[in-house]
Design a protein around this motif. Structure first.
Motif, PDB file in Angstrom:
ATOM      1  N   PRO A 162       0.825  -1.434   0.345  1.00  0.00           N
ATOM      2  CA  PRO A 162      -0.366   0.529  -0.204  1.00  0.00           C
ATOM      3  C   PRO A 162       0.829   1.534   0.167  1.00  0.00           C
ATOM      4  CG  PRO A 162      -0.728  -1.717   1.388  1.00  0.00           C
ATOM      5  CD  PRO A 162       0.500  -2.323   1.401  1.00  0.00           C
ATOM      6  N   GLU A 163       2.101   1.436   0.813  1.00  0.00           N
ATOM      7  CA  GLU A 163       2.952   2.437   0.260  1.00  0.00           C
ATOM      8  C   GLU A 163       3.599   2.516  -0.554  1.00  0.00           C
ATOM      9  OE1 GLU A 163       1.062   1.111   4.408  1.00  0.00           O
ATOM     10  OE2 GLU A 163       2.384   0.200   3.357  1.00  0.00           O
ATOM     11  N   GLY A 164       3.515   1.515  -1.648  1.00  0.00           N
ATOM     12  CA  GLY A 164       4.616   1.381  -2.442  1.00  0.00           C
ATOM     13  C   GLY A 164       6.364   1.098  -2.150  1.00  0.00           C
ATOM     14  N   TYR A 165       6.382  -0.242  -1.264  1.00  0.00           N
ATOM     15  CA  TYR A 165       7.613  -0.801  -1.332  1.00  0.00           C
ATOM     16  C   TYR A 165       7.432  -1.779  -1.238  1.00  0.00           C
ATOM     17  CZ  TYR A 165       9.251   3.506   0.819  1.00  0.00           C
ATOM     18  OH  TYR A 165      10.227   4.366   1.516  1.00  0.00           O
ATOM     19  N   TRP A 166       8.040  -2.194  -2.250  1.00  0.00           N
ATOM     20  CA  TRP A 166       8.482  -3.727  -2.578  1.00  0.00           C
ATOM     21  C   TRP A 166       8.697  -5.013  -2.112  1.00  0.00           C
ATOM     22  CZ3 TRP A 166       6.525  -5.576  -7.687  1.00  0.00           C
ATOM     23  CH2 TRP A 166       5.524  -4.722  -8.110  1.00  0.00           C
ATOM     24  N   VAL A 167       8.020  -6.249  -1.834  1.00  0.00           N
ATOM     25  CA  VAL A 167       8.395  -7.265  -1.158  1.00  0.00           C
ATOM     26  C   VAL A 167       8.712  -8.423  -2.064  1.00  0.00           C
ATOM     27  CG1 VAL A 167       8.321  -6.435   1.018  1.00  0.00           C
ATOM     28  CG2 VAL A 167       6.713  -8.064   0.327  1.00  0.00           C
ATOM     29  N   GLU A 168       9.207  -9.478  -2.204  1.00  0.00           N
ATOM     30  CA  GLU A 168       9.038 -11.111  -2.446  1.00  0.00           C
ATOM     31  C   GLU A 168       8.772 -11.711  -1.830  1.00  0.00           C
ATOM     32  OE1 GLU A 168      12.343 -11.937  -5.531  1.00  0.00           O
ATOM     33  OE2 GLU A 168      12.699 -10.620  -5.694  1.00  0.00           O
ATOM     34  N   LEU A 169       7.890 -12.745  -1.849  1.00  0.00           N
ATOM     35  CA  LEU A 169       8.158 -13.961  -1.353  1.00  0.00           C
ATOM     36  C   LEU A 169       7.678 -15.519  -2.361  1.00  0.00           C
ATOM     37  CD1 LEU A 169       7.116 -15.158   1.545  1.00  0.00           C
ATOM     38  CD2 LEU A 169       5.394 -14.869   0.735  1.00  0.00           C
ATOM     39  N   ARG A 170       8.689 -16.412  -1.878  1.00  0.00           N
ATOM     40  CA  ARG A 170       8.661 -18.010  -3.099  1.00  0.00           C
ATOM     41  C   ARG A 170       8.563 -18.591  -1.972  1.00  0.00           C
ATOM     42  NH1 ARG A 170      13.407 -18.780  -7.292  1.00  0.00           N
ATOM     43  NH2 ARG A 170      12.291 -17.202  -7.820  1.00  0.00           N
ATOM     44  N   ARG A 171       7.420 -19.702  -2.251  1.00  0.00           N
ATOM     45  CA  ARG A 171       7.083 -20.499  -0.872  1.00  0.00           C
ATOM     46  C   ARG A 171       6.950 -21.913  -2.694  1.00  0.00           C
ATOM     47  NH1 ARG A 171       3.813 -18.742   2.883  1.00  0.00           N
ATOM     48  NH2 ARG A 171       5.422 -18.154   4.087  1.00  0.00           N
ATOM     49  N   ARG A 172       7.478 -23.188  -1.821  1.00  0.00           N
ATOM     50  CA  ARG A 172       7.476 -24.183  -2.449  1.00  0.00           C
ATOM     51  C   ARG A 172       6.757 -24.821  -2.050  1.00  0.00           C
ATOM     52  NH1 ARG A 172      11.522 -28.723  -1.425  1.00  0.00           N
ATOM     53  NH2 ARG A 172      12.027 -28.263   0.680  1.00  0.00           N
ATOM     54  N   TYR A 173       5.951 -25.962  -3.309  1.00  0.00           N
ATOM     55  CA  TYR A 173       4.504 -26.649  -2.105  1.00  0.00           C
ATOM     56  C   TYR A 173       4.643 -28.380  -3.021  1.00  0.00           C
ATOM     57  CZ  TYR A 173       2.249 -22.646  -1.195  1.00  0.00           C
ATOM     58  OH  TYR A 173       2.780 -21.105  -0.554  1.00  0.00           O
ATOM     59  N   ARG A 174       4.173 -29.196  -1.747  1.00  0.00           N
ATOM     60  CA  ARG A 174       4.306 -31.005  -2.896  1.00  0.00           C
ATOM     61  C   ARG A 174       2.989 -31.383  -2.339  1.00  0.00           C
ATOM     62  NH1 ARG A 174       5.574 -33.928  -5.613  1.00  0.00           N
ATOM     63  NH2 ARG A 174       7.823 -34.069  -6.388  1.00  0.00           N
ATOM     64  N   PHE A 175       1.692 -32.211  -2.236  1.00  0.00           N
ATOM     65  CA  PHE A 175       1.258 -32.618  -2.023  1.00  0.00           C
ATOM     66  C   PHE A 175       1.773 -34.086  -1.352  1.00  0.00           C
ATOM     67  CE2 PHE A 175      -0.610 -30.146  -6.335  1.00  0.00           C
ATOM     68  CZ  PHE A 175      -1.877 -30.180  -5.377  1.00  0.00           C
ATOM     69  N   THR A 176       2.407 -34.034  -1.515  1.00  0.00           N
ATOM     70  CA  THR A 176       3.318 -35.354  -1.004  1.00  0.00           C
ATOM     71  C   THR A 176       4.449 -34.920  -0.414  1.00  0.00           C
ATOM     72  OG1 THR A 176       4.513 -36.036  -2.675  1.00  0.00           O
ATOM     73  CG2 THR A 176       2.652 -36.935  -2.911  1.00  0.00           C
ATOM     74  N   ALA A 177       5.246 -36.069   0.600  1.00  0.00           N
ATOM     75  CA  ALA A 177       6.760 -35.796   0.707  1.00  0.00           C
ATOM     76  C   ALA A 177       7.504 -35.180  -0.373  1.00  0.00           C
ATOM     77  CB  ALA A 177       6.943 -37.042   1.981  1.00  0.00           C
TER      78      ALA A 177
END
Length: 191
Positions: free
Chosen positions: A105-120
């Motif tokens: 909302p204030e114009g400042y950038w951030v990144e987030l990366r997540r990884r997912y798997r339905f099994t182990a």
């Protein structure tokens, strides 16, 4: 005449934290939608809806799955990685990566990366992830005023080399500053 003063350091940090809160909320909402059969475009659309509802002024949402040949898209059609998201529904054996780069909302950038798997996670996936975390920690330990980004790159590459990988010659901003531009200096390599 009105004079606009630059925000003080604590105001910038508060703005970055606000962006981080927004992006984490969107990631949690997405995690609840990750099910076999869901189409990647639905995930990207929901991420954008959630981010905009929480006041983001810009966002790039990238989706990929093995074999990681391309990433998803940003509102307005700009493509990250040069390809549209795979239209096939999620499958039970997919390894999925979702990255969001947002201007809060204030114009400042951030990144987030997540990884997912339905099994182990498979052993090789877990080892690769651990290597990436080790490389991040090595670079993070060096981050302080006056350190050249080349030193960060050397620390990252030292970890990669120990594990049989290389980051040498990568043509991208694999590390960069944050702020009011998604890729502010310092960039790595070269600043």
């Amino acid at each position: 005449m009105m004079v606009h003063l630059p925000p003080r350091r604590h105001e910038k940090v508060a703005a970055l934290r606000h962006s981080a809160t927004v992006i984490k909320g969107a990631a949690e909402a997405l995690a609840g939608l990750l099910l076999p059969g869901v189409r990647p475009a639905e995930l990207i659309a929901e991420a954008h809806r959630s981010l905009r509802a929480d006041g983001c002024i810009d966002a790039a949402v990238a989706f990929s799955r093995t074999p990681f040949q391309g990433l998803g898209c940003r509102a307005g059609g700009w493509l990250i990685g040069g390809t549209a998201p795979d239209p096939a529904p999620l499958a039970r054996d997919d390894l999925i990566v979702i990255e969001m780069d947002i201007a809060g909302p204030e114009g400042y950038w951030v990144e987030l990366r997540r990884r997912y798997r339905f099994t182990a996670f498979h052993d090789n996936e877990r080892r690769f992830w651990e290597m990436r975390c080790e490389a991040f920690e090595a670079a993070f330990a060096l981050m302080q005023p006056g350190v050249d980004s080349g030193e960060l790159e050397a620390a990252i590459n030292a970890v990669y080399h120990r594990h049989g990988y290389s980051n040498h010659g990568q043509v991208s901003f694999h590390a960069h500053g944050t702020g009011v531009n998604a890729v502010e200096a310092p960039t790595c390599p070269g600043a």
